[in-house]
Design a protein around this motif. Sequence first.
Motif, short mmCIF file in Angstrom:
data_model
loop_
_atom_site.label_atom_id
_atom_site.label_comp_id
_atom_site.label_asym_id
_atom_site.label_seq_id
_atom_site.Cartn_x
_atom_site.Cartn_y
_atom_site.Cartn_z
N GLY A 69 7.42 9.45 11.72
CA GLY A 69 8.07 9.89 10.50
C GLY A 69 7.33 11.02 9.81
N GLY A 85 9.61 12.71 11.76
CA GLY A 85 10.86 12.01 11.51
C GLY A 85 12.10 12.85 11.66
N VAL A 118 6.67 3.36 10.16
CA VAL A 118 7.78 4.32 10.15
C VAL A 118 7.97 4.87 8.74
N ALA A 119 7.94 6.20 8.63
CA ALA A 119 8.09 6.87 7.34
C ALA A 119 9.33 7.76 7.39
N LEU A 120 10.49 7.15 7.16
CA LEU A 120 11.75 7.88 7.17
C LEU A 120 12.44 7.84 5.81
N ARG A 124 16.63 4.32 4.90
CA ARG A 124 16.85 4.70 6.29
C ARG A 124 15.86 4.04 7.24
N GLN A 125 14.57 4.00 6.83
CA GLN A 125 13.56 3.43 7.73
C GLN A 125 13.81 1.95 7.99
N GLU A 126 14.26 1.20 6.98
CA GLU A 126 14.54 -0.23 7.17
C GLU A 126 15.78 -0.42 8.05
N TRP A 178 16.83 1.62 10.36
CA TRP A 178 16.48 2.01 11.73
C TRP A 178 15.66 0.91 12.41
N GLY A 181 8.24 -0.21 7.39
CA GLY A 181 8.59 1.05 6.75
C GLY A 181 7.56 1.37 5.68
#
Length: 513
Positions: A273, A301, A325-327, A331-333, A335, A350
């Motif tokens: 991300g 990301g 994950v850094a989105l 969105r990150q959760e 994904w 996330g």
Amino acid sequence: MSPTSLRPGADAGDAHDGRRDRVVGVALTAVLSPAMAVRGAVGLVRQGRVFDEHVRVGRHGRPVTIRSFAGDAPGRRLAYLLSVASGDLRFFGPRPLHPRDVAARRSRDPDLTPGLMSAHRLRARTGIAYEGSEAPQTDLTTLKGAGLVVRYAVAELLGGGGRPAPPRLTVLGVEVTNTSMDEAVDWVVDRARDERPALLAFVNPDCLNKAVTNSAYRSVLGRAARVLPDGIGIKMAARFQGVDVRENVNGTDMFPRLCERAAIEGLSLYLLGARPGVAAAAAEEMRRRFPRLSVVGTRDGYFDTDDEPAVIEEIRTSGADILMVALGVPRQEFWLDEHLESLGVGVAMGVGGLFDFYSGRIPRAPGWLREMGLEWIWRLTQEPGRMWRRYVVGNPVFLARAWWEARRRGGIGDSERPPLLGYGYYGDEPATLDAVLADPGMSDDVVSAPADSTAPGPPAAEGSAPAGAEEDRPADPRDRPAGAVVTGGRDPSARTAPRSKGTRASRPRRVRR
């Protein structure tokens, strides 16, 4: 090495500053004596006694009795001034230790006089007591002392503390695990070795505002193995319900602690991300701090749906145990929830903008702001165009929703008055000083005052923080999740013994076809 060994003449300096504190304590007691007399009368009428007594360990290990006014009515802490006037406490100093808090006493410099306030207890008010340790004593009349008082006042207003801390909280319909930073890191390390992949989420007021209006995101949070509290806003929401958040278990503070443990335990990380190069820079910084850390992959990301199979395959074949994950939320959760079982990791979480801080792209708020629970102001000044709606609009909306939720549930206000002494100690409270001295089990733990020291002064007022210390009551084991650690104290049973890590082949993952 003790603090006094670093400061020649520290004992004499402490005695000098202690005399100054006693003079100020006597003066304040005289000025406030009418209010103290009224508060003592209230305790006598309502409770049948004027004072509640709390046995603690003073300077040179001698036991002292610290008093607060009886009952939960406002003003019970005024009696603390009696302890300062008698010399048993100072305005600033390490927390007054419980006689049975043996481990803490063995590491405490016996020449230091306990105090009403300290930087460590200030941080505990806002849930970040895991940051740093007790600071050396300072003087009330210095700029440093005055600054500490101001920070205490703000932290008490926003964070408070010391109320009952149940193992779970429900805030705006989302269940949050109420635990400590140490226990949370232990949990991640343990689950990282598990065949069953676990989703870990962090929620702050902005996240919960989104969960109110986004049922899909709220459902993902409901399926997560754990949801952890991030920020002063969650602590304030808990106060509305009459309970407390143990610690501010945010991803930004967890990251270096988790990296340190992963390096020790032989666990590997994958960072996904943020902008191009940011995750790689954050990984490089963690490797610099912890040379044994294994970061098996990084990727920015900026990928679309067509790229997802390749991204998932890269993570799966990397052999990573922990995926960060850094989105951005949510969105990150989304994904992670969709692809969790295809990723081949033990724990996936996330982490929002975490990589930006550790890559150096965005500076972290200074410690004095974080101690007051005002890191969000720093973030607003760093990126006003992007953050104004989240903080200027979102924070009041969240607090209004949390207040209304607590009101509907009948939880507005404090279920108990905030507690007084006892940071880090949750054992049984001896009733009196005589009970401590008569306890044969304490003979090796309570040190008699040196022959050349003065005898204990008259029992005095309670020596925690005006901005609050913890309660003198034992924590109910039923109020802790398994292995949880209460704020300010480490539960030795919480840490699992390091286990040998098997090969990837010995840890098959269930892969969605």
